[in-house]
Design an enzyme around this catalytic site. Structure first.
Site, short mmCIF file in Angstrom:
data_model
loop_
_atom_site.label_atom_id
_atom_site.label_comp_id
_atom_site.label_asym_id
_atom_site.label_seq_id
_atom_site.Cartn_x
_atom_site.Cartn_y
_atom_site.Cartn_z
N ASN A 37 0.81 -1.22 0.00
CA ASN A 37 0.00 0.00 0.00
C ASN A 37 0.85 1.28 0.00
O ASN A 37 0.34 2.35 -0.32
CB ASN A 37 -0.98 0.01 1.19
CG ASN A 37 -0.30 -0.28 2.50
OD1 ASN A 37 0.44 -1.25 2.63
ND2 ASN A 37 -0.53 0.56 3.49
N HIS A 38 2.15 1.17 0.34
CA HIS A 38 3.01 2.35 0.30
C HIS A 38 3.93 2.35 -0.93
O HIS A 38 4.98 3.01 -0.90
CB HIS A 38 3.84 2.45 1.58
CG HIS A 38 3.02 2.69 2.80
ND1 HIS A 38 2.14 3.75 2.91
CD2 HIS A 38 2.89 2.00 3.96
CE1 HIS A 38 1.52 3.70 4.08
NE2 HIS A 38 1.96 2.64 4.74
N HIS B 55 2.34 -7.09 5.64
CA HIS B 55 1.61 -5.84 5.94
C HIS B 55 1.28 -5.64 7.41
O HIS B 55 1.38 -4.51 7.90
CB HIS B 55 0.32 -5.69 5.12
CG HIS B 55 -0.46 -4.46 5.46
ND1 HIS B 55 -0.01 -3.19 5.14
CD2 HIS B 55 -1.64 -4.28 6.12
CE1 HIS B 55 -0.90 -2.29 5.57
NE2 HIS B 55 -1.89 -2.92 6.17
FE FE2 Z 1 1.70 -2.29 4.08
#
Ligand code: FE2
Length: 257
Positions: free
Chosen positions: A67-68, A175
């Site tokens: 997600n980053h 994550h």
């Molecule tokens: Fe992540």
């Protein structure tokens, strides 16, 4: 064939830890192939070209994101490199590669990166359908299929493991930054673990500064996250051994260094 999976590397302190411990474990365990998640390696968000170069120089074969992925603009200088992959279930046309096929000990290893859709705040395509589509496309061409599922929800990761059992040789999660104790080998010869954990500072809230994190929860104000500067560090990882004849997963061992 032994594959080492390194949990989400957080900040410079995490990169430093990998530099300290990777050469030793690589030698001691006769590791053939290394995959590391580095989406938090640049100050907790994203990756830079310099960090990428450092990790590749250490012998890491594949660097995965999550997600980053877009946390640092510098990624646009390295995003098309074959040994850096971002989630495959981004919309079609997005820069970069969602999977790669690599050669190791005369075997072809496919590594696919996927991102979850439960509590992830990323507008992604369905990871189950995308996994299926990619595996159908590559399965006759490769010996080992490895899927990293970068996801928050345990249930989504476990569901993915059952969905891919018999299609992939290894499915593992990243994550959450917390290593889970549910590693297993299925009857179909697939290794699985819900999350391999993280690499970074010990006294932290999943890598981040404790006070800043508590302040966010206490006040609901958008306190800026920063990586904890605790000098005590650890590297969470897992080693998966595959049968050299039929490529079935034989053993999965989780480690904290
Ligand atoms: Fe992540």
């Amino acid at each position: 064939m032994k594959v080492l999976l390194i949990g989400d590397i957080v900040g410079n302190i995490g990169v430093k830890k990998v530099k300290e411990v990777l050469p030793k474990i690589k030698k001691e365990e006769n590791i053939d192939f290394i995959i590391a998640n580095a989406e938090n390696s640049a100050e907790g968000m994203g990756i830079t070209a310099n960090i990428y170069k450092d990790l590749v120089a250490l012998g890491i074969n594949v660097i995965t994101m999550g997600n980053h992925t877009w946390g640092k603009k510098d990624i646009f200088n390295i995003i098309e490199n074959k040994n850096l992959i971002r989630p495959a279930n981004y919309p079609k046309g997005v820069l970069g590669n969602g999977y790669g096929i690599y050669e190791c000990n005369n075997k072809k290893i496919a590594v696919i990166d996927l991102i979850g859709r439960v509590d992830m705040n990323v507008l992604s395509e369905n990871p189950f359908l995308v996994a299926d589509e990619i595996i159908e496309k590559i399965k006759s061409n490769v010996d080992i299929i490895i899927v990293e599922f970068h996801a928050e929800a345990t249930a989504e990761k476990i569901a993915m493991s059952y969905f891919l059992d018999g299609k992939a040789n290894l499915v593992y999660g990243t994550h959450t930054h917390i290593q889970t104790a549910d590693e297993k080998i299925t009857e179909k010869g697939m290794a699985y673990i819900t999350d391999i954990g993280m690499t970074g500072p010990s006294k932290s809230v999943i890598g981040m500064d404790v006070d800043a994190s508590i302040k966010r929860f206490l006040t609901s104000l958008p306190e800026r996250y920063k990586v904890s500067d605790d000098k005590n560090t650890f590297m969470d990882c897992a080693i998966v051994e595959f049968d050299d004849e039929n490529c079935r997963a034989k053993e999965i061992t989780r480690i904290k260094l």
